[in-house]
Design an enzyme around this catalytic site. Sequence first.
Site, PDB file in Angstrom:
ATOM      1  N   GLY A 210       0.831  -1.200   0.000  1.00 43.02           N
ATOM      2  CA  GLY A 210       0.000   0.000   0.000  1.00 43.02           C
ATOM      3  C   GLY A 210       0.860   1.241   0.000  1.00 43.02           C
ATOM      4  O   GLY A 210       2.055   1.189   0.298  1.00 43.02           O
ATOM      5  N   GLY A 212       2.103   4.968   1.307  1.00 48.10           N
ATOM      6  CA  GLY A 212       2.287   5.530   2.640  1.00 48.10           C
ATOM      7  C   GLY A 212       1.189   6.481   3.041  1.00 48.10           C
ATOM      8  O   GLY A 212       0.816   6.551   4.216  1.00 48.10           O
ATOM      9  N   GLY A 216      -0.302   3.248   4.798  1.00 47.58           N
ATOM     10  CA  GLY A 216       0.717   3.450   5.817  1.00 47.58           C
ATOM     11  C   GLY A 216       0.254   4.358   6.933  1.00 47.58           C
ATOM     12  O   GLY A 216       0.500   4.087   8.119  1.00 47.58           O
ATOM     13  N   GLU A 254      14.420   4.437  11.772  1.00 52.19           N
ATOM     14  CA  GLU A 254      15.765   4.456  11.199  1.00 52.19           C
ATOM     15  C   GLU A 254      15.629   5.210   9.891  1.00 52.19           C
ATOM     16  O   GLU A 254      15.079   4.704   8.918  1.00 52.19           O
ATOM     17  CB  GLU A 254      16.281   3.026  10.987  1.00 52.19           C
ATOM     18  CG  GLU A 254      17.771   2.974  10.701  1.00 52.19           C
ATOM     19  CD  GLU A 254      18.077   2.894   9.220  1.00 52.19           C
ATOM     20  OE1 GLU A 254      18.412   3.957   8.645  1.00 52.19           O
ATOM     21  OE2 GLU A 254      17.987   1.808   8.658  1.00 52.19           O
ATOM     22  N   CYS A 288      21.662   4.260   3.557  1.00 54.43           N
ATOM     23  CA  CYS A 288      21.440   5.342   4.510  1.00 54.43           C
ATOM     24  C   CYS A 288      22.704   5.710   5.277  1.00 54.43           C
ATOM     25  O   CYS A 288      22.878   6.868   5.674  1.00 54.43           O
ATOM     26  CB  CYS A 288      20.324   4.977   5.473  1.00 54.43           C
ATOM     27  SG  CYS A 288      20.578   3.398   6.320  1.00 54.43           S
TER      28      CYS A 288
END
Length: 482
Positions: A210, A212, A216, A254, A288
């Site tokens: 789905g 966000g 979400g 995170e 990241c």
Amino acid sequence: MSRDERGRGTLEAHRFYIGGAWVDPIGTERVTVRNPADGSVIGTAAMGNAEDADRAVAAARAAFDGWSRTGVEERLALLRRMRAAFDEAAPAIAAHLVREVGLTTMVAEGQSAMCRSHFDGIFDLLPSYPFSASDGGMVELAKEPVGVVVAITSWNAPVSQMLCKAVPAIAAGCTVVVKPSEQAPLCGMLLAQAMDKAGIPPGVFNLLNGRGGDCGRRLAEHPDVDMVSMTGSVPGGGAMAAAAAPTIKRVHQELGGKSANVILPDADMAEAVRKSVFGCMMNAGQTCAAPTRLIVPEDRFQEIAALAVAAAEALVVGPPDAPGVTYGPLSNQAQFDRVNAMLERAIAEGLPLLTGGPGRPEHLSTGFYARPTVFGPVPVESFLAQEEVFGPVLSIQTYTDEEDAIRIANATPFGLAAYVQSADPAAARRVAGRLRAGYVTINFPPWTAAAPFGGYRRSGNGKQYGVWGFEEFLETKAIVRA
């Protein structure tokens, strides 16, 4: 769903895994998924809506009471079955990651190894973990599962992120709803297929796709969800936290990074710069914790810049399944457009371009490929030193002395990772101790799941891996006797 054992063919991910069964979605949107290397269609995926989110949470909530009261041996038995099911599916999943996300074969296989480490860490930890303790007097402490956990995961390391959340959560006695990024919706369904074969009790592990903004957001705000663990961007993390705030649930994030990489004057410059460029640009810079800011002595800038340019120009960019390729394409159209827009802005603002720049490498006429790019010297206040690019872009910054290097390294709103390169262990440790980041490495050691991973400031809160990641999914209860 149709795939061969190498992960080729097309995949139709039009059902969700909820309550131990494959169910048709309520949402009607379907998206076409393309290979970022050549634009070919590799599958289609259903996008769930808020009602689908409600259904998944209801299944997890119904399963929580029973699963939370299981013993360690029952949880370990399930996790061992899950690990065996993952091992069987891992080759096809890794091959699919190359096609859906653009990972090189080496990176995809490395992510499979990380997935196994999430299980192995729990196998080492869980049998002897102290779920209860007493001070010998009035107070007993009990560690209990936090409840229903929503795991919202990123597109750059999708399967590893799903498992690094779901495995410790299930081990802790929680039930889980996983929502992968809509930018990589197929690989989650391959994982769910594997997990279904493990005989997971209905509702303990659920997975749906789905967007966000609706699915979400509903998961984050749902009153029957006790915790949200998200890996993603800073804007996405902020939106998720805002949605979760009215119900005062636990939030674990995170998020992004702009990681400093300080090279001290005594380092082996040729070796340090080569590893730094590779670390920045591996996986097309879509990591990241990538060391994207190279902070170097001012009086050695010309030497280091030449080394960095040579290292960048030696990288091989091309099809991610081709031998000898350093990195493949950026993972999707949105990321390709974003990276190129940032490069064009940097040039327009007069930042010194040393190699690379916008557009594809000259030998590639299609696909979301980005050129290895180096800028420098880049001022501390410039957007390129402050904002995450998430592409193969290195910014060189210069310092006058150690204090200046530390100041520059800490001069961003992020704090996920940092790096120090030095031949002097004492000097490296001294600098590492003053960097405001949650994960600091010296001289590029190999990755280990034995270290907690998580950031400071806008890079998020909470930790992943090891006992620290496991305890994110536990509450502490005090039982006080008269």
